[in-house]
Structure formats: C-alpha cells, structure tokens
Write a protein that holds these residues in place. Structure first.
Motif: not given
Length: 380
Positions: A148-177
C-alpha cells in the motif's frame, strides 16, 4: 448483491485470459453475467486494447468471433531488485517476457541503484517498443514490502530499509507504479498465467538470496498488517552452527540463501556452483540437492500449518534439476502429516522468473481492475 462494473469487467477479462479464444456466449456462462453485460464489457475491453476479436468461426446461424487477450497493443514494464543486480523487463499482457536486461548495482545507495535501473529500463523500452509507453510498471523484490505504501520496509541481504520504491520510479519514469513482494507477485503470476489457476489454497515458497513464503486461502493471497506476512527467514530449521546477521543460530535463510550456501559448502559463488551443476558436475548437483532437502523440511512444516491444495517451489535447483525437486517432494512426503502433498516447481523457468515477478506486480492490478488503468482508448 449486484457486482460493480469494475469487478464484472475484471471477471470477463480473466475469463478471456484463462479460456481464450472464447465466444461471448461462453463468457456469459463462465462469469454468470447476462449476455448483454458480457457484450457491453467486451466492447469496452476491446476499445481499451485489452481484448481482441479473433477470426470468426462459422457455425449454424451467425458466425462467432471469439475473443482473446490482445498481446499486440499494450505492454507493461517491470523491475526486480535482487541482491546483486536489478532485472528490467518489457512484457506483453500474458506476462510473456519480450526483452529483459540484468543491471548490476552501481553502488550501495538504494536511490542510485533504482534510478540507474529506471534509466536502463527506459533504454530497453525505447529498443523494444519505440514511441510507446508501457501501461504501468511493476516492481518486485524480496523481503518485507509494504504494498500500500509502495515501500521496501526491509531487505536483509541488501541491508536496505524504508526505501520508497514507488516514489523513486514514479518520479523517474512518470508511470503508474505497483509494488509487491516477489513471492506474492509470483503467486499472482501462477494464478493468472501458470499452474495455480482457480485452486482455493496454495502455498508458494521462494528461495534465493532471500527466502519468502506466500499463502493463498479462500482465493485470496494473505498479506497481514503492512504486508508483512510470509517472513520465514528465521525459522530454526537450518544449520545450528550458522549465525545469521541478527545474531541467531540455525536460521533458514542464513543457511540456504544462494550465496551463503554456495560459499559455505562449495567455496565459490552460487552462479559458479549452478554452472558446474549444469555441466554435469556430480558434486555440485549433490550440494544443490542437499539444500533442497533443507528446503523440503521447511516446506513440510508450512504444509502442515496451511494444508494447501498445492505447494509451488521457486528455487534454482528445484527449477533446474529433477533430483532437487524430488528431494523437496521426498522431505514433504516423509515429514508432513497432510494427505496428498502435491508439490510442483514454478511454472516459469529460471531465466525469466524474476522478470515475471516484476511484470506480475503490474498485471495483477490490471486484471483485478482493468477499467482503472491509465491509458488512452485504442481503435482497431
């Protein structure tokens, strides 16, 4: 209760997907809708370029023009984010991969990685469908993904937290994500395009550099609060000598994750281990089969918890080598108390499964609500 136009249109579109080419009269029987309602929805779906009339069949009386999914007019795009690389992809409306490209991560910064993947996707789209924009973008990845939020809350092997996937791609590509965990997305892909079909209850187990499960009950995939359902990384069924990054011992993911497993048992990368097994290396295949046995123990545990009609396993060994899938089945058959225990490998081969998960994140939304898709009507 009267079905909404959106749900009725979705029912017609999914019936065409599963049964096409299919006459309108048959669609009325399959969906329970009146002939007039089916004709109205079909006309709209044809107008939108989602459904196409196929050559007419001459029978008694008027000729019938069966309907099928239009795989020529529109495309969707996808990005799968894995441990070492992203996969960017262009697919048709039957989730068939038209082109894909593997994009190594350019840094440890998640936004830089995602923006670079978006730029590579733009390049791929220009090559495959010049002058045409995809209907939407699906983004899939392992770990905890809040749909619902379009967020990667946690990806253990990458060590990423709270990454706004939807916002990053929507801003870059202008597509529904549309964003989802890759295992849930693959469950939807199996339902729409693969082996699951209309089965009421299904368990899906994914093993890569992350491990996830998805559960479908009553025809619905379970998500839980903030879409956190399906985390099986810390099930204590692994090697008790292996310590996970959070300090626990014997965790499933820390034991069987692709690179962790291959480095520990073979002293080389997982890709080298897989290549050796594909070339006929007996030791490499035995090492992959041993991993499959551990996966089978977890599958048996989950089988007894869920008691599904079907278990689907997406894991490079089980998808590539008969003895690995046999090892999973043997462990489930030996350890599970549930009757039957049907186990199958993913419907999608190892070369496309990540790409398919990304595409399915977009296509599940399209087939669930086709009238809300953002595109211009298409004339035929």
């Amino acid at each position: 209760m009267v079905a909404s136009p959106t749900s009725s249109a979705a029912a017609v579109l999914r019936a065409v997907l599963r049964n096409g080419p299919v006459p309108r009269r048959t669609l009325s029987r399959l969906t329970g809708l009146s002939g007039a309602a089916v004709s109205r929805h079909c006309a709209r779906l044809v107008e939108l370029g989602l459904v196409v009339e196929t050559p007419a069949i001459q029978r008694m009386g008027r000729p019938h023009a069966p309907l099928d999914i239009d795989t020529d007019t529109h495309r969707v795009a996808g990005v799968h984010v894995a441990h070492e690389f992203c996969t960017v992809v262009v697919l048709d409306l039957r989730c068939r991969v038209l082109a894909q490209r593997r994009v190594p991560h350019v840094s440890g910064d998640p936004v830089e990685v995602l923006e670079n993947a978006a730029d590579e996707l733009t390049s791929l789209v220009l090559e495959v469908i010049p002058g045409q924009a995809p209907l939407s973008l699906g983004v899939a990845t392992g770990g905890w993904v809040d749909q619902d939020a379009g967020v990667m809350v946690e990806h253990a092997s990458l060590g990423w937290r709270d990454v706004p996937l939807r916002d990053v791609f929507a801003r870059r590509l202008g597509l529904p994500v549309h964003v989802d965990n890759h295992t849930r997305a693959l469950m939807h892909a199996e339902e729409l395009f693969g082996a699951v079909g209309n089965r009421d209850s299904v368990l899906y187990l994914f093993v890569g550099n992350v491990v996830d499960a998805a559960v479908r009950m009553g025809g619905r995939t379970m998500r839980g609060r903030r879409s956190a359902a399906g985390d099986i990384a810390h099930l204590p069924v692994g090697d008790p000598a292996v310590r996970c990054p959070e300090g626990h011992f014997g965790c499933f993911e820390a034991t069987v994750a692709d690179q962790a497993w291959s480095r520990r048992v073979a002293g080389r990368s997982f890709w080298d281990l897989l290549a050796a097994a594909e070339s006929g290396d007996v030791v490499a295949r035995r090492q992959l089969a041993e991993r499959s046995r551990i996966i089978g123990r977890v599958a048996a545990l989950l089988y007894d918890l869920v008691n599904p009609d079907l278990l689907v396993v997406s894991e490079l060994g089980a998808n590539s080598f008969p003895e690995c899938l046999a090892a999973v089945r043997e462990e489930v058959g030996t350890r599970s108390r549930a009757p039957g225990n049907p186990v199958t490998a993913s419907s999608f081969d190892s070369s496309t499964v990540l790409a398919v998960s990304a595409g399915a994140a977009a296509l599940d939304m399209l087939y669930g609500n086709p009238l809300s898709a953002s595109f211009a009507p298409t004339s035929h």
